[in-house]
Design an enzyme around this catalytic site. Structure first.
Site, short mmCIF file in Angstrom:
data_model
loop_
_atom_site.label_atom_id
_atom_site.label_comp_id
_atom_site.label_asym_id
_atom_site.label_seq_id
_atom_site.Cartn_x
_atom_site.Cartn_y
_atom_site.Cartn_z
N GLU A 1 7.80 -1.29 1.69
CA GLU A 1 7.14 -0.53 1.31
C GLU A 1 5.94 -0.53 2.39
O GLU A 1 5.01 -1.85 2.30
CB GLU A 1 6.67 -0.11 -0.11
N GLU B 1 12.86 0.65 -5.02
CA GLU B 1 13.53 -0.72 -4.50
C GLU B 1 14.83 -0.49 -5.35
O GLU B 1 15.13 -1.81 -4.75
CB GLU B 1 12.24 -1.69 -6.16
N ASP C 1 5.67 -7.43 -9.95
CA ASP C 1 6.16 -6.44 -11.45
C ASP C 1 7.27 -5.80 -11.09
O ASP C 1 8.02 -4.61 -12.20
CB ASP C 1 4.47 -5.08 -12.25
N PHE C 2 7.29 -5.00 -9.10
CA PHE C 2 7.94 -4.18 -9.13
C PHE C 2 9.30 -4.99 -9.37
O PHE C 2 10.60 -3.65 -9.06
CB PHE C 2 7.87 -3.69 -7.76
N HIS D 1 0.92 -4.96 -12.68
CA HIS D 1 1.00 -4.63 -10.67
C HIS D 1 0.20 -6.11 -10.68
O HIS D 1 0.47 -7.10 -9.66
CB HIS D 1 -0.47 -4.51 -9.42
#
Length: 726
Positions: free
Chosen positions: A423, A454, A480-481, A524
């Site tokens: 991104e 993702e 965290d993604f 995050h």
């Protein structure tokens, strides 16, 4: 009163129905191959169900009896270099593609079984039985079938999980300019899953030659498709993403063939993805040899009506009508297919006892259980390793983030296989932190800004790596993604090499940054090391200096395994020595580094906490030996360096910044105590953050994360247990 305009989709959406003229115009050799392929697949599936009924199939046996027409009709227009993957019900797709591969000239109706075909049937059956001679050496079984040479990327037990991987293969085809296409097969149960819809969007946005082939057999186990969605015409999904779509009767293999030909024209000329929805019917239950009616979720009348539309019978009847064959030819074909399966099973079974059993010598060795979770690193033979202390060239002080961008520019300049995606990596002068600075200007076709999806883009990266022609570098803006894309990260990328028998590779680099202290809050700021270290398959590096970053990133990009490269925002603006004219050296994977020698305690740490540990030890005057772990995965821990230090100090303090709940120190501390228990004067001590994720509040965020004060407390505890004080 408002005025309304009726809006229309830009995408074509058509139903294709064959006529008598289509059958008369069809190539006779194609129809013969169609019929032979379906009969071989039918006989194969019947033998699998027979063996399952005898308890010889360990695990599920997802039969595709009744659905053969969709698979064969879609495969016959393919080239050998086109690629496919599928879901848990994929015997028919695997066999259709591989039969077409071993007999590209077509299958002979009079003599359908040649040596290659017999070998293929037996090897596939062996895999489903979990035997060493199978395509994945018994590790894949019914749901994980892969033969890369034939264009089968690998089938998948996670519903919809393999779809993003197919997008990776499609991207490779498009970028290489081959004109080839990828097909991803899935069912009505997968069509509403996020990874599938994300991939449809990404494939359309990037115009990838990918066919989303939907086998609508109406039931996800026992749930009817009308219960799962308000739009049961599943090809309607193409309208949302501007993907041209076809809806066909999958019990009519010629209709599937013709629709696939049209879809192929779209993809081969570079116009992007397609959707083909085929209406089919599985004659048996989700798993095993019983009909669905035996479980009460569908009627015998419904099953009878669909069986009367058997695609094998339809093609045979049409060919008899066209005087291409007669009934005796059909009976002979059926008999030869069944005999081929009897022969394949006879090679695998011991019939000397009361019940058939698998020959003992055909099972994989128990020693193979953990083999090839990762590669053997033989790709590093002769590599150019240079530690900073041995570097003889010119060094200059540069920011850590400049080293990140610098080494990526160098590698992409030297290696046209490297593709960067994530991104905003193509904008903002190098992404959100400058890590990809200069890449989009120099390599616009290999620095890809992705949608916020993702699942799709990390899975696409996995498929790209498995394809083998390119080496993806995927960025998670925040670690965290990974939870958003957990299936792709842990079920797909991490397991692929081992699951498919160990013969393939997964050269993917996943970059991410720890941002504790930035105020971005609970979703995050995590440290991913502890989670990734528990996932077999991943290698993990965590550089603490600009020099080490260059060497470890070079090593990650050289490795044939997936490598997580963890960065920390606290280090981005820290300066350190970096070579001015040599960014090609490597730092070994699995090699820790002693940064400060001492005799009182061994401090094990990584990233920014290495520097904090050094500073606290110096300030307090503690005789601490500080080790920068650098490689964090289970296979990469440098026990020689760690052990030598522990045998000298007899005390260990593990220092990390993040939460105790996802702590890397849990694994590390357990390993240390089991390996070096006799050398320890006290239990392993640890410094870590609190249980909760860091909060937005500056005060609460600091309280949740370990820092210099916690390191000082840790060192004091270790010394107090030795009867010492500062």
């Amino acid at each position: 009163m408002p005025r309304f305009n009726t809006l229309k989709s830009e995408a074509a959406w058509r139903e294709l129905i064959t006529t008598d003229k289509d059958w008369k115009a069809a190539d006779a050799n194609m129809l013969r191959s169609l019929l032979v392929s379906m009969h071989l697949i039918r006989a194969f599936e019947e033998k699998v169900l027979e063996l399952a009924g005898q308890g010889l199939v360990h695990g599920p046996a997802h039969s595709a009896i009744g659905q053969e027409g969709g698979a064969v009709g879609s495969v016959l227009p393919m080239r050998a270099s086109d690629q496919v993957n599928g879901s848990h019900r994929a015997h028919h797709q695997f066999l259709a593609k591989t039969l077409h591969y071993v007999s590209p000239e077509g299958l002979d109706l009079a003599a359908p079984i040649n040596e290659k075909t017999q070998w293929l049937l037996q090897k596939t059956l062996a895999e489903i039985l979990g035997l060493d001679q199978g395509f994945c050496r018994g590790r894949g079984g019914s749901m994980h079938l892969r033969w890369a040479e034939a264009g089968v990327l690998g089938t998948n037990a996670i519903v919809g999980g393999g779809v993003p991987f197919a997008a990776g293969a499609a991207w490779a085809h498009r970028h290489a300019g081959t004109g080839d296409a990828a097909f991803t097969y899935f069912g009505d149960g997968a069509v509403n899953i996020g990874s599938v819809l994300e991939t449809m969007n990404l494939a359309a946005a990037w115009k990838l030659p990918l066919c989303f082939f939907i086998e609508n057999n109406r039931y996800a186990v026992s749930t009817v498709v009308d219960e799962a969605t308000a739009e049961a015409r599943l090809s309607a999904r193409g309208q949302a993403f501007n993907i041209p779509s076809w809806k066909v009767d999958g019990m009519d293999p010629l209709a599937v063939y013709l629709a696939t030909q049209e879809a192929m024209e779209v993809m081969r000329r570079g116009d992007g993805p397609t959707i083909i929805e085929v209406d089919v019917y599985r004659f048996y239950h989700q798993n095993g040899p019983m009909p669905g009616s035996a479980f009460g979720y569908r009627s015998k009348d419904e099953e009878k009506a669909w069986r009367e539309r058997d695609p094998l019978d339809l093609v045979a009847a049409k060919m008899i009508e066209l005087k291409l064959i007669d009934k005796d030819d059909v009976h002979s074909l059926r008999h030869q297919a069944q005999q081929a399966m009897e022969k394949a099973a006879a090679e695998l079974l011991d019939m000397s006892g009361k019940k058939p059993a698998i020959h003992d010598h055909l099972w994989p060795s128990r020693d193979f259980v953990d083999a090839l979770v990762r590669g053997d690193l033989s790709e590093f033979d002769g590599a150019h390793y240079v530690e900073q202390e041995q570097f003889s060239g010119k060094l200059e002080e540069r920011k850590f983030i400049d080293a990140v961008a610098g080494v990526m520019n160098r590698r992409m300049e030297q290696d046209e296989r490297i593709v960067v995606m994530g991104e905003d990596v193509h904008r903002l002068k190098g992404g959100t932190n400058g890590a990809t600075r200069g890449l989009s200007e120099r390599f616009p076709d290999r620095c890809l800004g992705t949608p916020i999806s993702e699942n799709a883009f990390v899975g696409l990266g996995g498929g790209l790596a498995m394809d083998g022609r390119y080496r993806p570098v995927v960025e998670f803006m925040y670690p965290d993604f990974m939870w958003v894309a957990a299936d792709q990260v842990f079920n797909q990328i991490a397991k692929a090499r081992h699951m498919f028998g160990g013969d393939g590779s997964m050269p993917l680099v996943l970059r991410t940054k720890i941002a504790m202290g930035s105020g971005y809050g609970s979703q995050h700021l995590m440290d991913p090391a502890g989670i990734f270290s528990t996932s077999p398959g991943w290698r993990i590096v965590a550089p603490s200096t600009p020099y080490d970053y260059v060497g470890l990133m070079n090593a990650a990009l050289h490795c044939e395994d997936p490598v997580l490269v963890i960065e920390h925002i606290d280090l981005y603006n820290v300066k350190g020595p970096v070579p001015t004219d040599d960014l090609d050296y490597l730092i070994p994977l699995g090699k820790a580094k002693v940064l400060r020698e001492g005799t009182a305690v061994t401090v094990l740490s990584y990233l920014n906490m290495v520097h904090q540990s050094l500073e606290v030890a110096e300030r307090l005057g503690v005789d601490a030996e500080v080790i920068d772990l650098r490689s964090l995965d289970r296979d990469g821990l440098d026990w020689e360096t760690i052990g030598a230090s522990i045998m000298k100090t007899n005390n260990v303090l593990i220092v990390e910044q993040g939460s105790v709940g996802t702590s890397y120190g849990t694994l590390l501390g357990d390993e240390v105590q089991r390996r070096f228990f006799d050398y320890l004067d006290q239990p392993v001590q640890r410094v870590h953050g609190g249980e909760a994720s860091p909060s937005i509040s500056k005060v609460l965020e600091r309280a949740a994360c370990a820092g210099p004060e916690e390191i000082e407390d840790g060192l004091r505890r270790v010394l107090a247990e030795q009867g010492r004080s500062l």
